[in-house]
Design a protein around this motif. Structure first.
Motif, PDB file in Angstrom:
ATOM      1  N   GLN A 289      11.678   0.929  -4.881  1.00  0.00           N
ATOM      2  CA  GLN A 289      10.855   2.014  -4.357  1.00  0.00           C
ATOM      3  C   GLN A 289      10.809   3.119  -5.408  1.00  0.00           C
ATOM      4  OE1 GLN A 289      10.769   3.128  -0.134  1.00  0.00           O
ATOM      5  NE2 GLN A 289      12.705   2.031   0.096  1.00  0.00           N
TER       6      GLN A 289
ATOM      7  N   CYS B 120       4.895   6.082  -8.556  1.00  0.00           N
ATOM      8  CA  CYS B 120       4.094   5.515  -9.633  1.00  0.00           C
ATOM      9  C   CYS B 120       3.182   6.602 -10.195  1.00  0.00           C
ATOM     10  CB  CYS B 120       3.273   4.330  -9.120  1.00  0.00           C
ATOM     11  SG  CYS B 120       2.165   3.618 -10.355  1.00  0.00           S
TER      12      CYS B 120
ATOM     13  N   ALA C  45      -0.675   5.604 -10.042  1.00  0.00           N
ATOM     14  CA  ALA C  45      -1.315   5.736  -8.731  1.00  0.00           C
ATOM     15  C   ALA C  45      -1.140   7.130  -8.145  1.00  0.00           C
ATOM     16  CB  ALA C  45      -0.741   4.708  -7.757  1.00  0.00           C
TER      17      ALA C  45
ATOM     18  N   ARG D 117       3.788   7.069  -3.990  1.00  0.00           N
ATOM     19  CA  ARG D 117       4.946   6.194  -3.869  1.00  0.00           C
ATOM     20  C   ARG D 117       4.479   4.749  -3.745  1.00  0.00           C
ATOM     21  NH1 ARG D 117       8.242   7.527   1.144  1.00  0.00           N
ATOM     22  NH2 ARG D 117       6.378   6.688   2.125  1.00  0.00           N
ATOM     23  N   ARG D 118       5.164   3.852  -4.409  1.00  0.00           N
ATOM     24  CA  ARG D 118       4.818   2.440  -4.367  1.00  0.00           C
ATOM     25  C   ARG D 118       6.091   1.599  -4.218  1.00  0.00           C
ATOM     26  NH1 ARG D 118       0.592   4.019  -3.298  1.00  0.00           N
ATOM     27  NH2 ARG D 118      -1.444   3.602  -4.290  1.00  0.00           N
TER      28      ARG D 118
END
Length: 326
Positions: free
Chosen positions: A196, A199, A202, A205-206
């Motif tokens: 977790q 990113c 992006a 959160r990814r």
């Protein structure tokens, strides 16, 4: 057994052999030797009088001189001579432990190899018969070895609060992507490991599946803290749809019913002919097209607007590849 009981067993297993070797000791000296609070040690000794061989008759239990303990603050233990015996492992026990350590060694980081080798040598020497384990070769696939290395580097980045650069494979697009990530935590769910993190590509959160990470490099830059981004609890599932994701209704023939068990669906309805009608949240259109092409001709888009048109176009394009140019 609770954590407190486990810790107490560990303290007693260290205390009894100590007294067996040294003889009677003052409570303060034994507590200092074992790095235990003296009051806790006295409580442990009052439990020790109920320990011993199965049978629980007076002659089976370890004896603690409670008068000396309360008066002189001295520990005297008797009827525990069997704990003097050195550890002996049966061939089956030795084989199981040695094979497990060899498996661990095959994917361990270089820094831990020396400790593992010392443990292996001691276990092989302590075993009653090391021949059984000696004939067992442990082969760890290269993929497992690489995955263990990636996880070790990511764990280091999480502990040290450093950014990582990931080369990550995205199955929906069948491509590798490069991104810089602020790691938050490593978690395991449904038999897979995940990272977790935040990113930067992006700007969100990814969740990164470890076996899809092609490369992981720990960077010198400190990871940025994101206190508003609390790590996700994965106990309720991995897929978290957002309100703006489209929903498509699929009619599944009996041959394609497995979709409702394999993927999270909003709703499912029996169609009367052995098939199912399911409402599926679509996070990536390309993923849906790949799924429909895989299911054809056992799936049909009932509701989904332009998604149905995209599938029909993709299906015609796929069929066109089989046309004879002559």
């Amino acid at each position: 057994m609770s954590a407190g009981a486990k810790e107490q067993v560990g303290r007693l297993l260290a205390l009894v052999p100590l007294i067996q070797r040294r003889g009677p000791m003052r409570v303060a000296d034994a507590a200092r030797e074992l790095d235990v609070d003296p009051g806790q040690l006295v409580k442990d000794l009052r439990v020790l009088v109920y320990c011993g061989w199965p049978g629980w008759l007076p002659g089976d239990l370890i004896e603690v001189d409670l008068d000396a303990l309360d008066g002189e603050q001295v520990i005297r233990i008797t009827n525990a001579d069997y704990l003097r015996a050195p550890l002996r492992l049966s061939p089956a026990e030795a084989s199981a432990i040695i094979v497990a350590l060899r498996t661990l060694r095959a994917s361990a980081e270089p820094a831990t190899l020396d400790s593992l080798d010392r443990a292996l040598a001691k276990l092989e020497a302590a075993a009653e018969d090391g021949r059984a384990a000696a004939h067992v070769d442990v082969l760890v696939p290269d993929e497992a070895r690489e995955l263990a290395g990636i996880r070790s580097r990511l764990d280091q980045a999480v502990r040290e609060g450093r950014q990582v650069r990931l080369t990550y494979h995205v199955p929906a697009r069948d491509e590798n992507t490069d991104r810089v990530v602020d790691p938050m935590s490593l978690v395991d769910a449904h038999g897979k490991g995940y990272l977790q993190g935040w990113c930067h590509a992006a700007e969100a959160r990814r969740l990164f599946r470890l076996d899809r990470i092609v490369e992981a490099e720990v960077l010198g830059a400190a990871a940025t803290e994101h206190p508003e981004e609390v790590p996700v609890d994965l106990s309720e599932g991995l897929f978290r749809p957002s309100p703006d994701m489209p929903v498509v209704t699929l009619a599944l023939a009996p041959e394609a019913r497995w979709v409702a068990e394999y993927y999270p669906v909003q709703d499912s309805r029996e169609t009367g002919d052995g098939g199912l009608e399911v409402d599926l949240v679509v996070a990536d259109r390309r993923w849906l097209l790949r799924l429909l092409l895989r299911l054809a001709p056992h799936a049909e888009v009932r509701e989904g607007g332009e998604l149905a048109g995209e599938f029909h176009d993709a299906a015609r394009a796929a069929l066109g590849l089989y046309d004879d140019p002559a």
